[in-house]
Design an enzyme around this catalytic site. Structure first.
Site, PDB file in Angstrom:
ATOM      1  N   ASP A  35       0.928  -1.384  -0.081  1.00  0.00           N
ATOM      2  CA  ASP A  35       0.063  -0.421  -0.017  1.00  0.00           C
ATOM      3  C   ASP A  35       1.143   1.076  -0.088  1.00  0.00           C
ATOM      4  O   ASP A  35       1.869   1.376   0.858  1.00  0.00           O
ATOM      5  CB  ASP A  35      -0.839  -0.214   1.221  1.00  0.00           C
ATOM      6  CG  ASP A  35      -2.219   1.449   1.044  1.00  0.00           C
ATOM      7  OD1 ASP A  35      -3.155   0.851   0.494  1.00  0.00           O
ATOM      8  OD2 ASP A  35      -1.818   2.177   1.431  1.00  0.00           O
ATOM      9  N   ILE A  36       0.437   2.495  -1.088  1.00  0.00           N
ATOM     10  CA  ILE A  36       1.536   3.412  -0.502  1.00  0.00           C
ATOM     11  C   ILE A  36       1.251   4.280   0.885  1.00  0.00           C
ATOM     12  O   ILE A  36      -0.488   4.538  -0.072  1.00  0.00           O
ATOM     13  CB  ILE A  36       0.642   4.277  -2.127  1.00  0.00           C
ATOM     14  CG1 ILE A  36       2.298   3.280  -3.374  1.00  0.00           C
ATOM     15  CG2 ILE A  36       1.692   5.414  -2.031  1.00  0.00           C
ATOM     16  CD1 ILE A  36       0.795   4.054  -4.904  1.00  0.00           C
TER      17      ILE A  36
ATOM     18  N   GLU B 176      -4.974   2.774  -3.748  1.00  0.00           N
ATOM     19  CA  GLU B 176      -3.530   2.705  -4.126  1.00  0.00           C
ATOM     20  C   GLU B 176      -2.797   1.549  -3.283  1.00  0.00           C
ATOM     21  O   GLU B 176      -1.812   1.249  -3.242  1.00  0.00           O
ATOM     22  CB  GLU B 176      -3.088   3.688  -3.388  1.00  0.00           C
ATOM     23  CG  GLU B 176      -3.671   3.386  -1.556  1.00  0.00           C
ATOM     24  CD  GLU B 176      -4.799   3.707  -1.300  1.00  0.00           C
ATOM     25  OE1 GLU B 176      -4.842   5.075  -0.223  1.00  0.00           O
ATOM     26  OE2 GLU B 176      -5.116   4.241  -1.751  1.00  0.00           O
TER      27      GLU B 176
END
Length: 372
Positions: free
Chosen positions: A232-233, A275
């Site tokens: 996950d960003i 994301e």
């Protein structure tokens, strides 16, 4: 006596002509058989790569051609994308993708085939690797009255293709090929649209779940573990808020490109949602998975990313992973439950990474299924 000799000579000549006619009939029968075989193989091709491979290899061999080249119109690189991994437009390739229709219009000004001795221009353009071609047939590939390509058959035999003979059968084959090319492109494009995330060109969530099912079955057969990873960003909402959604999209594409670039050949990379990316690493132990995850985390944190206007954006990611271990046979009593447990465990590991400050990697064991 002379009359008897005359009759004998006449019979000999008739027998000779009959033998020739039988040989021609046999040759035509074989040619017709090969023609129908080629038609069936073209129509049974399920991918464009399979169709192209058949033409450039088996078709050329079966029809004893000195040279065969295929040209396809591809202004938007759709064909090139579908033929990823297939050598095109190289110095040795017999497949050429054309950006414009101009060269095809010059070859077929009236949309009919050319047959006979090739000009120097035709030799150079259509048979660049076999300049000794003495006769040829150039077949226009037409779909909806539009030129989409050319199939070029060449021979060292000057008499094989003559302008005084009719080649309706090969024109019919060209029409079949035109239709098959369009069908393969349409079919594969639809498949890609249903399985690929349009923004990042990675696999989508649906495709990832299918990969996960196949990997569980493969793991059971091969007795090798695999890693399920979630990435996950970090603080992605703030990237959108500060730099705009177009810059956020650009960051997503760049991260996806990096993940695809760093993956191993058999690894699957998917955009799981927003994301968040999901990765499957076949034949991968926990230690190897942790090492690869840490390499990805470090690479992303050290890579410069840029927004829509060229602005520099600092990006980090959090990663969680779990392992499917084939040492536990009770895993496989319920594949759907196992899929759910693997994704849930990787998600829990990802949550730990975020809870512990982000920009780090954690592992969460996947619970074994309870035997019925």
């Amino acid at each position: 006596m002379s009359r008897a000799i005359s009759l004998e000579e006449e019979n000999k000549e008739l027998r000779r002509m009959l033998t020739i006619m039988r040989q021609k009939a046999y040759h035509n029968d074989q040619l017709l058989h090969s023609f129908f075989e080629a038609k069936l193989k073209l129509m049974s091709s399920t991918t464009l790569a399979e169709l192209v491979s058949y033409l450039l290899n088996d078709f050329r061999r079966d029809f004893k051609l000195s040279s065969l080249t295929l040209m396809l119109l591809d202004p938007e690189d759709i064909v090139r994308d579908l033929l990823q991994g297939y050598e095109v437009n190289s110095t040795e390739s017999e497949l050429h993708l054309l950006k414009s229709q101009g060269p095809l219009n010059e070859l077929f000004p009236d949309l009919t085939y050319f047959c006979g001795e090739p000009s120097e221009t035709i030799r150079t353009f259509c048979f660049p690797h076999t300049v000794t071609i003495q006769s040829c047939v150039l077949l226009p590939l037409i779909q909806d009255n539009c030129l989409i390509g050319s199939l070029n058959l060449g021979s060292h035999d000057q008499l094989r293709y003559s302008q005084f003979l009719s080649y309706d059968y090969v024109m019919y084959l060209a029409s079949v090929l035109s239709t098959c090319v369009e069908i393969c492109i349409s079919r594969e494009t639809l498949v890609r649209l249903s399985s690929i995330d349009s923004l990042t060109t990675t696999a989508n969530r649906r495709s990832f779940n299918e990969h996960l099912s196949r990997e569980i079955n493969r793991c059971q057969r091969s007795n090798e573990p695999f890693v399920c990873m979630m990435l996950d960003i970090d603080h992605f909402k703030s990237i959108n808020d500060r730099f705009g959604h177009l810059s956020g999209d650009q960051v997503l594409r760049a991260v996806a490109h990096l993940l695809k670039e760093k993956r191993r050949i058999l690894d699957c990379v998917a955009r799981y949602g927003g994301e968040e990316f999901a990765l499957l690493l076949p034949s991968c132990s926990l230690d190897t998975g942790l090492r690869l995850a840490e390499e990805l985390r470090r690479t992303i944190s050290e890579t410069p990313f840029y927004g829509q206007e060229g602005e520099s954006i600092q990006v980090t990611c959090s990663i969680g992973l779990t392992v499917c271990d084939p040492k536990h046979p009770q895993y496989y009593r319920d594949v759907e439950k196992l899929k759910s447990n693997l994704i849930s465990s990787a998600d829990q590991a990802l949550y730990r990474s975020k809870h512990n400050g982000r920009n780090c990697v954690h592992h969460q064991p996947c619970p074994m299924l309870i035997s019925p």
